[in-house]
Design an enzyme around this catalytic site. Sequence first.
Site, short mmCIF file in Angstrom:
data_model
loop_
_atom_site.label_atom_id
_atom_site.label_comp_id
_atom_site.label_asym_id
_atom_site.label_seq_id
_atom_site.Cartn_x
_atom_site.Cartn_y
_atom_site.Cartn_z
N ASN A 1 -24.36 -5.25 65.64
CA ASN A 1 -24.79 -6.49 64.97
C ASN A 1 -24.53 -6.44 63.47
OD1 ASN A 1 -27.83 -6.89 66.98
ND2 ASN A 1 -25.78 -7.70 67.34
N ASP B 1 -32.63 -11.41 73.29
CA ASP B 1 -31.34 -12.08 73.15
C ASP B 1 -31.47 -13.60 73.33
OD1 ASP B 1 -28.63 -12.24 72.72
OD2 ASP B 1 -28.14 -11.99 74.83
C1 FPP Z 1 -30.01 -11.58 69.51
O1 FPP Z 1 -29.78 -12.96 69.61
C2 FPP Z 1 -31.03 -11.34 68.53
C3 FPP Z 1 -30.84 -10.63 67.39
C4 FPP Z 1 -29.55 -10.03 67.02
C5 FPP Z 1 -31.93 -10.45 66.43
C6 FPP Z 1 -33.31 -10.37 67.03
C7 FPP Z 1 -34.28 -10.29 65.93
C8 FPP Z 1 -35.48 -10.93 65.92
C9 FPP Z 1 -36.00 -11.70 67.07
C10 FPP Z 1 -36.35 -10.78 64.73
C11 FPP Z 1 -36.85 -9.40 64.77
C12 FPP Z 1 -37.64 -9.02 63.62
C13 FPP Z 1 -38.38 -7.89 63.62
C14 FPP Z 1 -39.14 -7.53 62.43
C15 FPP Z 1 -38.46 -7.00 64.80
P1 FPP Z 1 -28.34 -13.53 69.29
O2 FPP Z 1 -28.30 -13.94 67.88
O3 FPP Z 1 -27.29 -12.51 69.69
O4 FPP Z 1 -28.32 -14.75 70.25
P2 FPP Z 1 -27.06 -15.40 70.98
O5 FPP Z 1 -26.62 -14.39 72.02
O6 FPP Z 1 -27.61 -16.62 71.59
O7 FPP Z 1 -26.03 -15.67 69.92
#
Ligand code: FPP
Length: 224
Positions: free
Chosen positions: A59, A11
């Site tokens: 998501n 996250d």
């Molecule tokens: C949460 O951060 C993260 C995600 C919803 C996506 C995570 C995905 C990756 C790191 C790439 C993964 C790829 C593979 C192939 C496994 P957020 O966007 O909710 O962050 P925030 O809380 O700061 O808004």
Amino acid sequence: MKPQHVAIIMDGNGRWAQRRLLPRSAGHRAGFRRMLELSEYAFERGVSCLTLYALSTENLSRPQEELDELFGLFRTYFAEQTERLRERGIRILSIGDRTLLPADIQGMISDAETMTASGTAGTLVLAIAYGGRQEIVRAVNRAVKEGREVTEAEFSALLYTGDLPPLDLLIRTGKETRLSNFLLYQSAYAELYFSKKLFPDFTKGDLDKAFKAYSLRDRRFGRI
Ligand code: FPP
């Protein structure tokens, strides 16, 4: 004691980008690079099963532009990493409702799972379009369909994670201290570790710190 099965809620990508006045997509790309580094390192450190929360069922309601960025990263991952992981003997498994994903990604997931199926050096589990509650309801419905009552062990086997080792350590980056529908059943006796660092800033050294903290925990599983 070292954790065998480690899961990470990755996250903080969005906030990492926001702080740099960059679009959220830049945060996901930075998180992607970090994920590649950490997954390689975790297996080097003796983890046998690593489960990464890449996309929750919830998501999927994010703006299409952001989803397209994430789908693009999944495509890159399977295209570039499957052969690499196969060579290293790592088995890929994806958990979640893949029917919610674009058809080409569903195909890439099946191909990656098939190509790496005989790997015995470790298992990399990607939770994509995954929800813990949905997983439990799916398992209940599977039991109901078979018209049987199940034991705890039989129920565990009906989950997506049926043939994986028990979850030892669940790490969440990005400051929040909740499970957000991740591995709800499996985390009953997992050790939880929360880091304030945003995922793109979470280094190998930070992963070591989490392993160290785990090694100092006294796991009693309800016993004394
Ligand atoms: C949460 O951060 C993260 C995600 C919803 C996506 C995570 C995905 C990756 C790191 C790439 C993964 C790829 C593979 C192939 C496994 P957020 O966007 O909710 O962050 P925030 O809380 O700061 O808004």
